[in-house]
Design a protein around this motif. Structure first.
Motif, PDB file in Angstrom:
ATOM      1  N   ARG A  73      52.951  25.170  34.839  1.00  0.00           N
ATOM      2  CA  ARG A  73      54.419  25.034  34.842  1.00  0.00           C
ATOM      3  C   ARG A  73      55.060  26.066  35.759  1.00  0.00           C
ATOM      4  NH1 ARG A  73      56.436  24.485  28.759  1.00  0.00           N
ATOM      5  NH2 ARG A  73      58.334  23.818  29.800  1.00  0.00           N
ATOM      6  N   ASP A  74      54.409  27.212  35.894  1.00  0.00           N
ATOM      7  CA  ASP A  74      54.914  28.286  36.758  1.00  0.00           C
ATOM      8  C   ASP A  74      54.579  27.957  38.213  1.00  0.00           C
ATOM      9  OD1 ASP A  74      55.909  30.880  37.474  1.00  0.00           O
ATOM     10  OD2 ASP A  74      53.819  31.549  37.621  1.00  0.00           O
ATOM     11  N   LYS A  75      55.560  28.105  39.093  1.00  0.00           N
ATOM     12  CA  LYS A  75      55.398  27.768  40.517  1.00  0.00           C
ATOM     13  C   LYS A  75      54.279  28.592  41.163  1.00  0.00           C
ATOM     14  CE  LYS A  75      57.921  27.753  44.863  1.00  0.00           C
ATOM     15  NZ  LYS A  75      59.135  28.133  45.547  1.00  0.00           N
ATOM     16  N   THR A  76      54.239  29.892  40.868  1.00  0.00           N
ATOM     17  CA  THR A  76      53.212  30.758  41.465  1.00  0.00           C
ATOM     18  C   THR A  76      51.822  30.326  41.025  1.00  0.00           C
ATOM     19  OG1 THR A  76      54.793  32.578  41.464  1.00  0.00           O
ATOM     20  CG2 THR A  76      52.472  33.153  41.755  1.00  0.00           C
ATOM     21  N   THR A  77      51.679  29.986  39.747  1.00  0.00           N
ATOM     22  CA  THR A  77      50.386  29.540  39.242  1.00  0.00           C
ATOM     23  C   THR A  77      49.952  28.246  39.920  1.00  0.00           C
ATOM     24  OG1 THR A  77      50.952  30.549  37.126  1.00  0.00           O
ATOM     25  CG2 THR A  77      49.098  29.042  37.134  1.00  0.00           C
ATOM     26  N   ARG A  78      50.907  27.342  40.143  1.00  0.00           N
ATOM     27  CA  ARG A  78      50.580  26.094  40.857  1.00  0.00           C
ATOM     28  C   ARG A  78      50.087  26.384  42.263  1.00  0.00           C
ATOM     29  NH1 ARG A  78      55.438  24.221  38.724  1.00  0.00           N
ATOM     30  NH2 ARG A  78      56.473  24.367  40.732  1.00  0.00           N
ATOM     31  N   GLU A  79      50.756  27.304  42.954  1.00  0.00           N
ATOM     32  CA  GLU A  79      50.344  27.638  44.317  1.00  0.00           C
ATOM     33  C   GLU A  79      48.954  28.261  44.332  1.00  0.00           C
ATOM     34  OE1 GLU A  79      53.389  30.019  46.127  1.00  0.00           O
ATOM     35  OE2 GLU A  79      54.857  28.401  46.059  1.00  0.00           O
ATOM     36  N   ILE A  80      48.681  29.127  43.362  1.00  0.00           N
ATOM     37  CA  ILE A  80      47.345  29.723  43.274  1.00  0.00           C
ATOM     38  C   ILE A  80      46.315  28.634  43.023  1.00  0.00           C
ATOM     39  CG2 ILE A  80      45.858  31.221  41.870  1.00  0.00           C
ATOM     40  CD1 ILE A  80      48.358  33.000  41.421  1.00  0.00           C
ATOM     41  N   PHE A  81      46.606  27.751  42.078  1.00  0.00           N
ATOM     42  CA  PHE A  81      45.685  26.667  41.745  1.00  0.00           C
ATOM     43  C   PHE A  81      45.352  25.826  42.974  1.00  0.00           C
ATOM     44  CE2 PHE A  81      44.888  22.294  40.353  1.00  0.00           C
ATOM     45  CZ  PHE A  81      43.822  22.490  39.479  1.00  0.00           C
ATOM     46  N   MET A  82      46.372  25.490  43.757  1.00  0.00           N
ATOM     47  CA  MET A  82      46.144  24.659  44.946  1.00  0.00           C
ATOM     48  C   MET A  82      45.448  25.429  46.067  1.00  0.00           C
ATOM     49  SD  MET A  82      47.067  21.687  44.115  1.00  0.00           S
ATOM     50  CE  MET A  82      47.262  20.747  45.616  1.00  0.00           C
ATOM     51  N   SER A  83      45.552  26.755  46.058  1.00  0.00           N
ATOM     52  CA  SER A  83      44.920  27.565  47.105  1.00  0.00           C
ATOM     53  C   SER A  83      43.442  27.802  46.840  1.00  0.00           C
ATOM     54  CB  SER A  83      45.627  28.915  47.220  1.00  0.00           C
ATOM     55  OG  SER A  83      46.971  28.725  47.569  1.00  0.00           O
ATOM     56  N   ILE A  84      43.034  27.707  45.597  1.00  0.00           N
ATOM     57  CA  ILE A  84      41.630  27.932  45.234  1.00  0.00           C
ATOM     58  C   ILE A  84      40.798  26.750  45.738  1.00  0.00           C
ATOM     59  CG2 ILE A  84      40.047  28.122  43.262  1.00  0.00           C
ATOM     60  CD1 ILE A  84      42.322  29.429  41.714  1.00  0.00           C
ATOM     61  N   PRO A  85      39.584  27.015  46.234  1.00  0.00           N
ATOM     62  CA  PRO A  85      38.717  25.897  46.637  1.00  0.00           C
ATOM     63  C   PRO A  85      38.508  24.933  45.462  1.00  0.00           C
ATOM     64  CG  PRO A  85      37.785  27.989  47.341  1.00  0.00           C
ATOM     65  CD  PRO A  85      38.959  28.313  46.484  1.00  0.00           C
ATOM     66  N   GLU A  86      38.386  23.670  45.786  1.00  0.00           N
ATOM     67  CA  GLU A  86      38.302  22.629  44.753  1.00  0.00           C
ATOM     68  C   GLU A  86      37.214  22.895  43.722  1.00  0.00           C
ATOM     69  OE1 GLU A  86      38.422  18.535  46.050  1.00  0.00           O
ATOM     70  OE2 GLU A  86      39.548  19.140  47.836  1.00  0.00           O
ATOM     71  N   ASP A  87      36.061  23.358  44.175  1.00  0.00           N
ATOM     72  CA  ASP A  87      34.955  23.567  43.231  1.00  0.00           C
ATOM     73  C   ASP A  87      35.178  24.774  42.316  1.00  0.00           C
ATOM     74  OD1 ASP A  87      34.716  25.217  45.465  1.00  0.00           O
ATOM     75  OD2 ASP A  87      32.540  25.389  45.247  1.00  0.00           O
ATOM     76  N   MET A  88      36.194  25.593  42.588  1.00  0.00           N
ATOM     77  CA  MET A  88      36.473  26.775  41.765  1.00  0.00           C
ATOM     78  C   MET A  88      37.677  26.585  40.850  1.00  0.00           C
ATOM     79  SD  MET A  88      34.101  28.830  42.710  1.00  0.00           S
ATOM     80  CE  MET A  88      34.614  30.392  42.071  1.00  0.00           C
ATOM     81  N   ARG A  89      38.405  25.523  40.962  1.00  0.00           N
ATOM     82  CA  ARG A  89      39.636  25.333  40.185  1.00  0.00           C
ATOM     83  C   ARG A  89      39.368  25.245  38.684  1.00  0.00           C
ATOM     84  NH1 ARG A  89      42.441  21.025  44.314  1.00  0.00           N
ATOM     85  NH2 ARG A  89      43.027  22.580  45.872  1.00  0.00           N
ATOM     86  N   VAL A  90      38.374  24.460  38.300  1.00  0.00           N
ATOM     87  CA  VAL A  90      38.058  24.323  36.878  1.00  0.00           C
ATOM     88  C   VAL A  90      37.618  25.673  36.322  1.00  0.00           C
ATOM     89  CG1 VAL A  90      36.500  23.228  35.202  1.00  0.00           C
ATOM     90  CG2 VAL A  90      37.510  21.878  37.069  1.00  0.00           C
ATOM     91  N   TRP A  91      36.798  26.395  37.070  1.00  0.00           N
ATOM     92  CA  TRP A  91      36.353  27.728  36.632  1.00  0.00           C
ATOM     93  C   TRP A  91      37.556  28.639  36.406  1.00  0.00           C
ATOM     94  CZ3 TRP A  91      37.228  32.295  39.294  1.00  0.00           C
ATOM     95  CH2 TRP A  91      36.601  33.427  38.762  1.00  0.00           C
ATOM     96  N   TRP A  92      38.515  28.607  37.328  1.00  0.00           N
ATOM     97  CA  TRP A  92      39.706  29.465  37.216  1.00  0.00           C
ATOM     98  C   TRP A  92      40.518  29.127  35.965  1.00  0.00           C
ATOM     99  CZ3 TRP A  92      45.100  28.469  38.092  1.00  0.00           C
ATOM    100  CH2 TRP A  92      45.874  29.621  38.203  1.00  0.00           C
ATOM    101  N   ILE A  93      40.692  27.829  35.696  1.00  0.00           N
ATOM    102  CA  ILE A  93      41.428  27.406  34.498  1.00  0.00           C
ATOM    103  C   ILE A  93      40.671  27.850  33.241  1.00  0.00           C
ATOM    104  CG2 ILE A  93      42.098  25.373  33.128  1.00  0.00           C
ATOM    105  CD1 ILE A  93      44.044  25.774  35.354  1.00  0.00           C
ATOM    106  N   MET A  94      39.360  27.687  33.230  1.00  0.00           N
ATOM    107  CA  MET A  94      38.554  28.091  32.062  1.00  0.00           C
ATOM    108  C   MET A  94      38.655  29.601  31.826  1.00  0.00           C
ATOM    109  SD  MET A  94      37.362  25.361  30.810  1.00  0.00           S
ATOM    110  CE  MET A  94      35.774  25.007  30.152  1.00  0.00           C
TER     111      MET A  94
END
Length: 151
Positions: A122-143
């Motif tokens: 929901r936070d804009k900064t968090t969305r930008e970070i999420f989209m900047s992370i390589p695809e294979d690392m996004r799930v790891w980051w959320i976990m």
């Protein structure tokens, strides 16, 4: 300061216009001898000095004013071009991120983590970070963020 100044005609320009007249856009500083414009004082620009008895002096002042006008237009053109080069950062929409989160089988398998991920972006900064992370690392980051919050 400029309340008494009015500019009209084909050579008038205002910042709100956003571009320069076509005949002024091609003027380059290299074409004008800047040293010629720097001799004399402010009276050479505005003609505020006492009237000259010499007619050639008046012509010289007009040429200097024309050169200064050319330099000014060239600088404004350069400024306009430099602002065109600036691009706003890409806008990451919530819909795009939700689609990515929803397409992940690892996140959909655990509804608590899935819900956390949706709340987390929901936070804009968090969305930008999420989209900047390589695809294979996004799930790891959320976990990792989910585990950190759980502690």
């Amino acid at each position: 300061m400029f309340s008494q100044v009015v500019a009209t005609g084909e050579d008038s320009w205002a910042p709100s216009i956003g571009s320069l007249p076509p005949d002024m856009a091609g003027i380059q500083l290299d074409d004008i001898d800047v040293a010629d414009n720097m001799e004399g004082g402010p009276e050479d620009i505005g003609g505020a000095s006492t009237p000259s008895a010499n007619a050639s002096s008046s012509g010289s002042k007009r040429r200097k004013i024309g050169k200064i006008k050319g330099i000014t237009m060239s600088l404004m053109s350069d400024l306009h071009q430099s602002t065109l080069a600036l691009k706003p950062p890409p806008v990451v929409t919530v819909k795009e991120v939700v689609e990515l989160i929803s397409s992940s089988p690892e996140l959909r398998a655990n509804l608590d983590v899935y819900y956390f991920a949706l709340e987390h972006i929901r936070d804009k900064t968090t969305r930008e970070i999420f989209m900047s992370i390589p695809e294979d690392m996004r799930v790891w980051w959320i976990m990792k963020a989910y585990e950190k919050r759980a502690q």
